[in-house]
Design a protein around this motif. Structure first.
Motif, short mmCIF file in Angstrom:
data_model
loop_
_atom_site.label_atom_id
_atom_site.label_comp_id
_atom_site.label_asym_id
_atom_site.label_seq_id
_atom_site.Cartn_x
_atom_site.Cartn_y
_atom_site.Cartn_z
N LYS A 159 0.98 -1.13 -0.13
CA LYS A 159 0.08 -0.02 -0.08
C LYS A 159 0.79 1.44 -0.05
O LYS A 159 0.47 2.27 -0.13
N ASP A 160 1.98 1.07 0.28
CA ASP A 160 3.27 2.35 0.31
C ASP A 160 3.81 2.49 -1.10
O ASP A 160 3.71 1.50 -1.77
N ASP A 161 4.52 3.36 -1.10
CA ASP A 161 5.38 3.68 -2.35
C ASP A 161 6.52 2.87 -2.27
O ASP A 161 7.51 3.12 -1.71
N GLU A 186 -1.21 -0.12 -9.37
CA GLU A 186 0.05 0.53 -8.79
C GLU A 186 1.29 -0.29 -9.61
O GLU A 186 2.26 0.42 -10.07
N PHE A 187 1.36 -1.55 -9.09
CA PHE A 187 2.45 -2.32 -9.55
C PHE A 187 2.49 -2.62 -10.98
O PHE A 187 3.75 -3.06 -11.64
N GLY A 344 11.78 7.42 7.48
CA GLY A 344 12.67 6.22 7.47
C GLY A 344 12.46 4.85 7.05
O GLY A 344 13.15 4.10 6.68
N GLN A 345 11.38 4.56 6.74
CA GLN A 345 10.75 3.48 6.05
C GLN A 345 10.09 3.62 4.80
O GLN A 345 10.70 3.06 3.95
N TYR A 346 8.84 4.01 4.65
CA TYR A 346 8.08 3.73 3.73
C TYR A 346 7.54 5.34 3.23
O TYR A 346 6.96 5.69 3.95
N PHE A 351 -2.37 4.42 -1.28
CA PHE A 351 -3.27 4.12 -0.17
C PHE A 351 -3.04 5.35 1.06
O PHE A 351 -2.26 5.81 1.18
N GLN A 352 -4.10 6.19 1.23
CA GLN A 352 -4.33 6.88 2.20
C GLN A 352 -5.23 6.66 3.42
O GLN A 352 -6.20 6.50 3.07
#
Length: 389
Positions: A159-161, A186-187, A344-346, A351-352
């Protein structure tokens, strides 16, 4: 000193070019082992047209084991094998179910070189050579196994970038499994660069398990808290970990007197069930003996059983909440460090949470405890989604 060491390791992990160079050197140095496994594979008739399936190499609680079980019971004509190590209940269950091989053993290497498909929820764990992922193995040794294909089963809804790490140039996955229409789009977009047909929308195998076992099961008054991990804390020692905002916020929640009194007075079970092995390794630091919170060991439990038997799930950013939403159960988010997590991560993806999330967003423990009280009062029925401060 520990902070400097952790920062250096984290830098190497995040520096893609440096990390890739180190990994490829390690893979090249293993050429004799790779070649021997390849020669043995040519004489291994039991591994012909093999579908080699697994997860992180030590567990069987996700889409790998669900898909393996499906093949065993519905397609016995397919030569399927599961890779897993350890003397655990999960390993014993897999051994009883069908063919298996010990992760990273020589037999695993031979099976890998013999296989037609590698199907896994994770990339690196499935490759039985030190430091190798699928992209690097194919780049260096693809000439030995030109027909071998990798199917990424996914271990949750993305769901993240993730375009920086999960794009085709980095993964070279032959098939990438997605679930929702948004995730598939997305993918399939040009940002990820997968060839037409590589991204498939099938849903997750473990959802089939949830659906098949949900009929006739009445959830108990159980609440399960499943926070995800922070990769930037992986290389710090326990002392530094306990100083992190991540640890302090979770510890404060689990030890909060209002929460523990609510658990006791309402006669509910509150489970602390972090799904990532990095948190599981540090469970003792949360010191839950004097609380009403029950820790769950991921290696000694079955994820689907916990989901099916619970009435509410709380997470921060973990995609396991999709499992609860799939079963139309009560959920809530405890997002106490959104900016730090994004930094620091995604990064923010399609997805909001405020728009697409499955429950209220709580940014403080008091707001979360209030929402837990509301859920108990509502007998865990789905509530209107609002943002809490």
């Amino acid at each position: 000193m520990n902070q400097i060491k952790a920062a250096a390791i984290y830098y190497v992990k995040r520096n893609i070019k440096l990390k890739d160079f180190i990994k490829r050197v390690l893979i090249v140095l293993q050429f004799p082992i790779v070649l021997i496994a390849f020669v043995y594979s040519k004489f291994s008739t039991k591994n012909r047209n093999l579908w080699l399936i697994g997860e992180t190499g030590t567990d069987a609680k996700d889409n790998g084991s669900a898909f393996y079980s499906y093949l065993i019971h519905n397609h016995p004509e397919i030569n399927a094998m599961y890779y897993i190590s350890g003397e655990t209940a999960a390993a014993a269950r897999i051994h009883r179910m069908g063919k298996s091989v010990v992760t990273n053993s020589f037999q695993h290497k031979v099976a890998f070189m013999s296989a037609k498909y590698i199907l896994s929820t994770h990339d690196g764990y499935s490759i039985p050579f030190v430091g190798a992922n699928w992209h690097d193995f194919k780049a260096i040794y693809g000439w030995l196994t030109p027909r071998l294909q990798f199917v990424f089963l996914s271990h949750g809804v993305s769901k993240d970038d993730e375009s920086g790490n999960a794009n085709y140039q980095r993964t070279r996955f032959d098939y990438f499994v997605t679930s929702t229409e948004d995730e598939y789009e997305e993918f399939s977009s040009s940002r990820y660069g997968y060839p037409s047909g590589n991204v498939v929308k099938t849903g997750l195998s473990r959802y089939d398990v949830l659906l098949a076992n949900s009929d006739g099961i009445t959830p108990k008054r159980n609440i399960v808290f499943m926070p995800t991990w922070r990769y930037y804390l992986a290389d710090v020692d326990d002392e530094e970990f306990t100083k992190s905002r991540y640890f302090k916020q979770i510890y404060s929640l689990l030890h909060d007197s209002n929460l523990n009194n609510l658990i006791s007075d309402s006669q509910v079970e509150f489970y602390f069930f972090p799904p990532h092995h990095e948190i599981q390794k540090r469970m003792k630091l949360f010191d839950l003996d004097e609380t009403k919170v029950v820790p769950i060991d991921t290696e000694a439990s079955v994820f689907s059983d916990v989901v099916l038997s619970s009435s509410m799930m709380i997470t921060d950013f973990s995609s396991v909440i999709f499992d609860f939403a799939f079963l139309y159960k009560r959920t809530a988010y405890f997002q106490f460090d959104l900016e730090e997590y994004r930094r620091g991560q995604y990064k923010q993806g399609y997805f909001q949470y405020a728009r697409d999330g499955f429950g209220p967003i709580c940014t403080t423990k008091d707001a979360l405890i209030s929402e837990i009280q509301n859920a108990i009062s509502d007998d865990f029925k789905i509530a209107r989604i609002v943002k809490l401060s």
